[in-house]
Write a protein that holds these residues in place. Structure first.
Motif, PDB file in Angstrom:
ATOM      1  N   VAL A   1     159.394  88.598  94.398  1.00 39.64           N
ATOM      2  CA  VAL A   1     158.910  87.234  93.901  1.00 39.64           C
ATOM      3  C   VAL A   1     159.073  86.695  92.529  1.00 39.64           C
ATOM      4  O   VAL A   1     159.442  85.631  92.165  1.00 39.64           O
ATOM      5  N   TRP A   2     159.455  87.893  91.627  1.00 38.96           N
ATOM      6  CA  TRP A   2     159.999  87.380  90.209  1.00 38.96           C
ATOM      7  C   TRP A   2     161.184  86.878  90.253  1.00 38.96           C
ATOM      8  O   TRP A   2     161.671  86.360  89.214  1.00 38.96           O
ATOM      9  N   ALA A   3     162.105  87.010  91.317  1.00 39.60           N
ATOM     10  CA  ALA A   3     163.310  86.333  91.290  1.00 39.60           C
ATOM     11  C   ALA A   3     163.553  84.842  92.047  1.00 39.60           C
ATOM     12  O   ALA A   3     164.411  84.259  92.088  1.00 39.60           O
ATOM     13  N   ILE A   4     162.399  84.541  92.614  1.00 39.70           N
ATOM     14  CA  ILE A   4     162.330  83.564  93.485  1.00 39.70           C
ATOM     15  C   ILE A   4     162.337  82.055  92.517  1.00 39.70           C
ATOM     16  O   ILE A   4     161.207  81.995  91.752  1.00 39.70           O
ATOM     17  N   GLY A   5     163.418  81.270  92.504  1.00 41.90           N
ATOM     18  CA  GLY A   5     163.290  80.071  91.656  1.00 41.90           C
ATOM     19  C   GLY A   5     163.274  80.446  90.264  1.00 41.90           C
ATOM     20  O   GLY A   5     163.068  79.500  89.493  1.00 41.90           O
TER      21      GLY A   5
ATOM     22  N   GLY B   1     167.101  79.254  98.310  1.00 44.08           N
ATOM     23  CA  GLY B   1     166.511  78.273  98.221  1.00 44.08           C
ATOM     24  C   GLY B   1     167.376  77.245  97.231  1.00 44.08           C
ATOM     25  O   GLY B   1     168.124  76.181  97.953  1.00 44.08           O
ATOM     26  N   ALA B   2     167.158  76.946  95.951  1.00 48.75           N
ATOM     27  CA  ALA B   2     167.563  76.028  95.360  1.00 48.75           C
ATOM     28  C   ALA B   2     169.067  75.694  95.465  1.00 48.75           C
ATOM     29  O   ALA B   2     169.516  74.571  95.703  1.00 48.75           O
ATOM     30  N   ALA B   3     169.876  76.856  95.676  1.00 50.03           N
ATOM     31  CA  ALA B   3     171.420  76.519  95.761  1.00 50.03           C
ATOM     32  C   ALA B   3     171.572  75.824  97.290  1.00 50.03           C
ATOM     33  O   ALA B   3     172.885  75.629  97.588  1.00 50.03           O
TER      34      ALA B   3
ATOM     35  N   LEU C   1     174.717  86.733 107.507  1.00 50.91           N
ATOM     36  CA  LEU C   1     173.864  85.367 107.843  1.00 50.91           C
ATOM     37  C   LEU C   1     173.440  84.931 106.588  1.00 50.91           C
ATOM     38  O   LEU C   1     172.846  85.632 105.611  1.00 50.91           O
ATOM     39  N   MET C   2     173.607  83.653 106.385  1.00 47.43           N
ATOM     40  CA  MET C   2     173.166  83.058 105.273  1.00 47.43           C
ATOM     41  C   MET C   2     172.292  81.863 105.704  1.00 47.43           C
ATOM     42  O   MET C   2     172.817  81.001 106.415  1.00 47.43           O
ATOM     43  N   LEU C   3     171.116  82.005 105.457  1.00 44.98           N
ATOM     44  CA  LEU C   3     170.024  80.832 105.448  1.00 44.98           C
ATOM     45  C   LEU C   3     169.386  80.284 104.323  1.00 44.98           C
ATOM     46  O   LEU C   3     169.277  80.592 103.377  1.00 44.98           O
ATOM     47  N   GLY C   4     169.569  78.680 104.458  1.00 46.12           N
ATOM     48  CA  GLY C   4     169.222  77.863 103.331  1.00 46.12           C
ATOM     49  C   GLY C   4     167.668  77.622 103.608  1.00 46.12           C
ATOM     50  O   GLY C   4     167.104  77.403 104.768  1.00 46.12           O
TER      51      GLY C   4
END
Ligand code: PGA
Length: 250
Positions: A169-173, A232-234, A7-10
């Protein structure tokens, strides 16, 4: 081997416009032929009607980014699960770290939001994850278990109907993706916690999120308890998101 398909969610976050959404979706839909995983885009509330139209009849499903913990009434600015249901929303992110951080959402509030979504037939995507300081203090497991425990406690036998997203959290964005080993370790902890709560824990998709890219996704998705991604970004560039969907379709 598990039978969970990926399952891939943007997560579009607060991005987009009527014009940009239309071109992004038309590029995505034109590239979906080789995609066999489940996929959805979680869009700003303002664009739910537009996206419901654009996605009608396609394999790409619709998601929201948040929902009110209340059913209806004097809650200015909030959007209820029933309203999301009006737009055929299939998934709703709850407890994203940006909501927890900028809107002081507590574990209990996030659990209630998950409950509202479930009651409206919408799959809550419950986000959990530790900060860098918590990881460095050795508290990762404690934090994610506390966050998930609140949702398990409030949702009882419905718990097998949720999706969990582990998002450090440290991996987001940040461009800092968790290693496949770091992700799997936490996903296994979450799976075990679900197993203690339901006989159907194997059905629960546990997604990884945090700077997931085409380059990092294959090794992450190969982990036994990584069932997809929250991106997110991708997810804002058709070619990037399609590359991720193709990796998840292998
Ligand atoms: P990112 O965001 O892929 O841009 O790191 C993921 C998320 O916050 O859901």
């Amino acid at each position: 081997m598990t039978m969970r398909s990926k399952l891939m969610l943007g997560n579009w976050k607060m991005n987009g416009s009527l014009a940009d959404n239309a071109s992004l979706v038309s590029e995505l839909l034109a590239g979906m032929a080789g995609v066999h995983c489940h996929a959805a885009v979680c869009v700003p509330t303002a664009y739910l009607a537009q996206l419901q139209n654009l996605l009608a009849g396609s394999a790409l499903e619709l998601g929201a980014q948040d929902v009110s913990a209340h059913e209806s009434g004097p809650f200015t600015g909030e959007v209820s699960a029933k309203m999301l249901q009006d737009f055929a929303v299939r998934y709703c992110i709850v407890g994203h770290s940006e909501r927890r951080r900028y809107h002081a959402e507590s574990d209990a509030l996030v659990a209630t939001k998950a409950q509202r979504a479930l009651a409206a037939g919408i799959t809550p995507v419950v986000c959990v994850g530790e900060s860098l300081a918590e990881r460095e203090a050795g508290q990762t497991e404690r934090v994610v278990k506390r966050q998930l425990a609140a949702v398990i406690h409030a949702n009882g036998h419905c718990i097998s109907e949720i999706v969990v997203a582990y998002e450090p959290v440290w991996a987001i964005g940040t461009g800092l993706t968790a290693t496949p080993e770091q992700a799997q370790q936490v996903h296994a902890v979450l799976r075990a916690q679900l197993q203690a709560a339901t006989a159907h824990a194997d059905r629960v998709s546990i997604l990884y999120g945090g700077s997931m890219s085409a380059a990092t996704s294959a090794d992450l998705l190969a982990q036994p308890d990584v069932d997809g991604g929250l991106i997110g970004a991708a997810a804002l560039k058709a070619s990037d998101f399609l590359a991720l969907l193709e990796t998840a379709s292998r």
